[in-house]
Scaffold this motif. Sequence first.
Motif, PDB file in Angstrom:
ATOM      1  N   THR A  50     -89.942  71.092 -26.600  1.00 37.22           N
ATOM      2  CA  THR A  50     -91.267  71.562 -27.020  1.00 37.22           C
ATOM      3  C   THR A  50     -91.682  72.824 -26.270  1.00 37.22           C
ATOM      4  O   THR A  50     -92.475  73.623 -26.777  1.00 37.22           O
ATOM      5  N   LEU A  51     -91.145  73.022 -25.060  1.00 31.24           N
ATOM      6  CA  LEU A  51     -91.494  74.184 -24.249  1.00 31.24           C
ATOM      7  C   LEU A  51     -90.627  75.398 -24.560  1.00 31.24           C
ATOM      8  O   LEU A  51     -91.049  76.544 -24.326  1.00 31.24           O
ATOM      9  N   ILE A  52     -89.407  75.189 -25.084  1.00 30.81           N
ATOM     10  CA  ILE A  52     -88.507  76.325 -25.306  1.00 30.81           C
ATOM     11  C   ILE A  52     -88.305  76.659 -26.780  1.00 30.81           C
ATOM     12  O   ILE A  52     -87.781  77.727 -27.096  1.00 30.81           O
ATOM     13  N   GLY A 176     -95.583  70.287 -16.645  1.00 27.62           N
ATOM     14  CA  GLY A 176     -94.837  71.232 -17.461  1.00 27.62           C
ATOM     15  C   GLY A 176     -95.397  72.636 -17.440  1.00 27.62           C
ATOM     16  O   GLY A 176     -94.645  73.606 -17.227  1.00 27.62           O
ATOM     17  N   PRO A 177     -96.723  72.812 -17.608  1.00 28.90           N
ATOM     18  CA  PRO A 177     -97.274  74.172 -17.562  1.00 28.90           C
ATOM     19  C   PRO A 177     -97.151  74.826 -16.186  1.00 28.90           C
ATOM     20  O   PRO A 177     -97.230  76.051 -16.072  1.00 28.90           O
ATOM     21  N   VAL A 178     -96.955  74.026 -15.142  1.00 30.28           N
ATOM     22  CA  VAL A 178     -96.886  74.556 -13.777  1.00 30.28           C
ATOM     23  C   VAL A 178     -95.447  74.810 -13.340  1.00 30.28           C
ATOM     24  O   VAL A 178     -95.100  75.911 -12.887  1.00 30.28           O
ATOM     25  N   ILE A 179     -94.573  73.795 -13.471  1.00 28.96           N
ATOM     26  CA  ILE A 179     -93.203  73.930 -12.979  1.00 28.96           C
ATOM     27  C   ILE A 179     -92.222  74.358 -14.064  1.00 28.96           C
ATOM     28  O   ILE A 179     -91.081  74.705 -13.779  1.00 28.96           O
ATOM     29  N   GLY A 180     -92.674  74.337 -15.323  1.00 36.89           N
ATOM     30  CA  GLY A 180     -91.827  74.777 -16.420  1.00 36.89           C
ATOM     31  C   GLY A 180     -90.710  73.795 -16.733  1.00 36.89           C
ATOM     32  O   GLY A 180     -90.556  72.761 -16.092  1.00 36.89           O
TER      33      GLY A 180
END
Length: 463
Positions: A50-52, A176-180
């Motif tokens: 979802t992040l990439i 997730g928004p902090v450490i990726g």
Amino acid sequence: MTRAVLRSSDALAAHGEDRLTRNQRLLVAAALVGNTIEFYDYFVIGFVVTLIVTPWRLTFGQTSVVLLASGIGVVLGAAVWGHVADRIGRRACVVVTMLTFSLATGAMAAVPERAWALLAALRVVVGFGVGGLPVVNIPLVQEFVPARRRAVVTGLTVVFIPVGLLLGAVLSAWLGPVIGWRGLLLIGLAPALPALLIGPVIPESPRWLAQRGRAEEARRSLAWALQVPVARVRLPDGWLTRSPVGWRALLRHPRALAVAGVGTFCFLTAASSVQSWGPTLLSQVLGVSPASAAALFAWLGLVSVAGRLAWSRLAEVLGRRAVVSLCGFAGAGLVAATAVRTGAFLGPVSVFLLGFAVAYFFLDGVFGVINTYTAEMFRTGSRAGGLGLCYGFGSLGKIVGPLLLGLVSGGGNYVTPRLTQAAVTPTFLILAGLLLLAGVGYLFGRETRGRALDEPVRPAENG
């Protein structure tokens, strides 16, 4: 007990007490922790995607490959490690499988941007370890605990596996928004530490040792489990009767292989499709952010824990066969209902979200029973191999499940809300059909509730 020697019948009675000893509880706790943190490593890819998916501009096809890659490893790992565990023992395989998936997950954090093929390759290695752990862990626990507690105790070792999913959802939403995505993968190194601690503490299965002719070691292992002096332990009658080992031995169980293999495939296809695509589906269908989708998906972890607890306990009351079939039928109905009412609402609540959650109680909750049931179908010499072969074949569902939505949507199309919603109905109807097939198939399985391990099943029993 006051006698100097614990004879065979007494050993069996002690081994059948309702209350587990402290060492038996330690074994169950170790298996529980191992299985739980294992599935953080397995499930975290759903949240990483979802992040990439947008910055890497992944197509449906590329996304599906990343998600299904671990399924290839699971198929291989289950079959290989089950066979190895029947030959060299359960304990060493537990340690090596945990190191395999934890180190591979950590290595994924070093993958360059847009190197989705390398990410997928490392996911195969993760799957190879993940596929092996349950097929060696479950027989190890079963061979240490009494028959009438087997479903509850073995079910307990897998009941908190969804906590791995929950942990991935919570960490993705909050950190997730902090450490990726790289930070989320580095957390996956954590299982390496307990893996190194298990070996010196937990002994080898007494049943496996006895089957290999290592009677004195088996006595020490049984004494450890029962917490009595070794001098007071004699092995139960029949433990030293060696059962066949290897692939040929498994061919003596065609009914078990067919029922458990096909049934596991159907359930794993449905569960893996939901687990892999779940966060993305919630984000695209409901129109919420990846962080919000991860937070919603976290609740599914709690639903699954409740399902696994409920079904593992009911399996001791209703029997394994009835419980697994019920989960197949109920899951099929709920998934089909969700498929045809995707855009509907019950007041402020999305029918898609509600149906998603209730169906998960059955289609994932069943895993509190299904591997316990499968392992009970085989004798000690082929127990891990039988479970591994069925779980390995069934784990083809870990490939088919993630791939299914991508195929229905068109592999070359980019992931968009419109295309995702259009693909949900046909995909979910296919999954409902598979769950119905599982429910019917398990009706042909033999009941194992209350049986001692290695107790033969008479041909006339259970139809």
